[in-house]
Design an enzyme around this catalytic site. Structure first.
Site, short mmCIF file in Angstrom:
data_model
loop_
_atom_site.label_atom_id
_atom_site.label_comp_id
_atom_site.label_asym_id
_atom_site.label_seq_id
_atom_site.Cartn_x
_atom_site.Cartn_y
_atom_site.Cartn_z
N SER A 75 23.94 -2.22 -7.06
CA SER A 75 22.34 -2.40 -6.82
C SER A 75 22.10 -3.41 -8.10
CB SER A 75 21.84 -0.97 -6.94
OG SER A 75 22.05 -0.15 -5.87
N GLU B 161 34.76 0.67 -0.83
CA GLU B 161 34.51 0.68 0.66
C GLU B 161 35.79 0.80 1.48
OE1 GLU B 161 31.28 -2.07 1.18
OE2 GLU B 161 29.71 -0.76 0.21
N GLU C 155 32.44 -1.27 -10.62
CA GLU C 155 31.52 -0.80 -9.69
C GLU C 155 31.38 0.58 -9.63
OE1 GLU C 155 30.46 -4.06 -6.79
OE2 GLU C 155 32.13 -3.37 -6.03
N GLY D 269 24.99 0.08 -3.20
CA GLY D 269 23.92 0.29 -1.98
C GLY D 269 23.06 1.39 -2.04
N HIS E 269 37.89 -2.71 -3.09
CA HIS E 269 36.48 -2.47 -3.11
C HIS E 269 36.37 -1.00 -2.78
CE1 HIS E 269 32.17 -2.27 -1.94
NE2 HIS E 269 32.00 -3.28 -2.58
N ASN F 215 28.80 -10.20 -2.20
CA ASN F 215 29.77 -9.70 -1.49
C ASN F 215 28.94 -9.46 -0.10
OD1 ASN F 215 31.19 -8.17 0.17
ND2 ASN F 215 31.15 -6.09 -1.15
N LYS G 81 29.62 -8.32 2.77
CA LYS G 81 30.08 -7.04 3.65
C LYS G 81 30.10 -7.37 5.03
CE LYS G 81 28.13 -3.88 0.14
NZ LYS G 81 27.91 -2.62 -0.30
C1 PEP Z 1 29.13 -4.31 -3.33
O1 PEP Z 1 29.00 -4.15 -2.26
O2 PEP Z 1 30.16 -4.66 -4.12
C2 PEP Z 1 27.72 -3.83 -4.25
C3 PEP Z 1 27.83 -3.84 -5.42
O3 PEP Z 1 26.45 -3.83 -3.32
P1 PEP Z 1 25.13 -3.59 -3.68
O4 PEP Z 1 24.77 -4.46 -4.80
O5 PEP Z 1 24.60 -3.48 -2.66
O6 PEP Z 1 25.13 -2.17 -4.72
#
Ligand code: PEP
Length: 250
Positions: free
Chosen positions: A212, A97, A167, A173, A95, A9, A11
């Site tokens: 992460s 976000e 997630e 992040g 997601h 992803n 972003k």
């Molecule tokens: C994401 O944006 O779905 C995500 C898991 O980000 P990160 O790997 O940076 O935690």
């Protein structure tokens, strides 16, 4: 046996020049990896570039969001048919976000999920709890609620053509990863929930972990029986790291 899927992803990152380098590197480095499904989620302006650079490879591409509406006066929105025009086969829906910053409710996420399916693409439904919810013991009930909201809009059979990404919001992040056991517990609970509706769908669906994921924790996460891959944010912007994670999956 479920195949693993590793999806990046990106972003709101990237540029034509950066993407060109990254996509070229991925195509070269992942040529020999036939065991793992790999995908990238780029922002809409770069989907044509993904189509141009990935069409001859096994790497799929998709969008990070989509409108729940088919067409019309929705300034700034992008429809499923537009994504199909640009060769997308997958779309992220819900997601965290989008849920947190853009106030997408479970009901809106469910409508987006249904819209993606109607366009014959694969929705990747993101679910997960906040730190507060985890600490107050609500993790599983929040995830059940997020998935049940989608089941109010589509049938369980529709999940045959879907992917779920667990997630935990507190792990996205932040550099904090769920332990492999924490991930497994939630993934197994998601599969159990779906099995209450249809055991075959539950067994077949890919459930990704996101939060992460890095080359140094991917092996342990992928070793869990109900983890079928990863949704990778930050580490997907570094081709070497992303390729290592893809190779750890298969
Ligand atoms: C994401 O944006 O779905 C995500 C898991 O980000 P990160 O790997 O940076 O935690």
């Amino acid at each position: 046996m479920r195949r693993k899927l590793v999806a990046g992803n990106w972003k709101m990152h990237g540029s034509l020049a950066e993407n060109q380098t990254r996509l070229t590197q991925l195509v070269l480095a992942l040529k020999g990896n036939e065991a793992t499904d790999v995908a990238v989620f780029a922002t809409a302006p770069y989907l044509f570039q993904c189509k141009s650079l990935l069409a001859a490879s096994a790497i799929k591409w998709g969008a990070q969001d989509v409108s729940q509406f088919a067409s019309g006066a929705y300034t700034g929105e992008i429809s499923t048919s537009m994504l199909v025009d640009f060769g997308c086969s997958l779309v992220l829906v819900g997601h965290s976000e989008r849920r947190e910053i853009f106030h997408e409710t479970n009901a809106i996420v469910a409508q987006k999920f249904a819209a993606v399916l109607s366009a014959n693409m694969t929705p990747v439904l993101c679910v997960g709890e906040t730190l507060e919810q985890r600490e107050s013991g609500q993790t599983l009930s929040i995830i059940v609620e997020q998935i049940k909201a989608v089941l109010e809009e589509v049938s369980i059979a529709d999940f045959k053509q879907a992917v779920i990404a667990y997630e935990p919001v507190w792990a996205i992040g932040t550099g904090k990863t769920a332990t492999p056991e924490q991930a497994q517990e939630v993934h197994a609970a998601i599969r159990d929930l779906l099995a209450q509706y249809d055991a075959n769908v539950a067994q077949g669906i890919q459930i990704l972990y996101g939060g992460s994921v890095k080359p140094d924790n991917a092996d342990a996460i992928f070793a869990q029986p109900d983890v079928d891959g990863a949704l990778v944010g930050g580490a997907s912007l570094n081709s070497d790291d992303f390729v290592k994670i893809c190779n750890a999956a298969g």
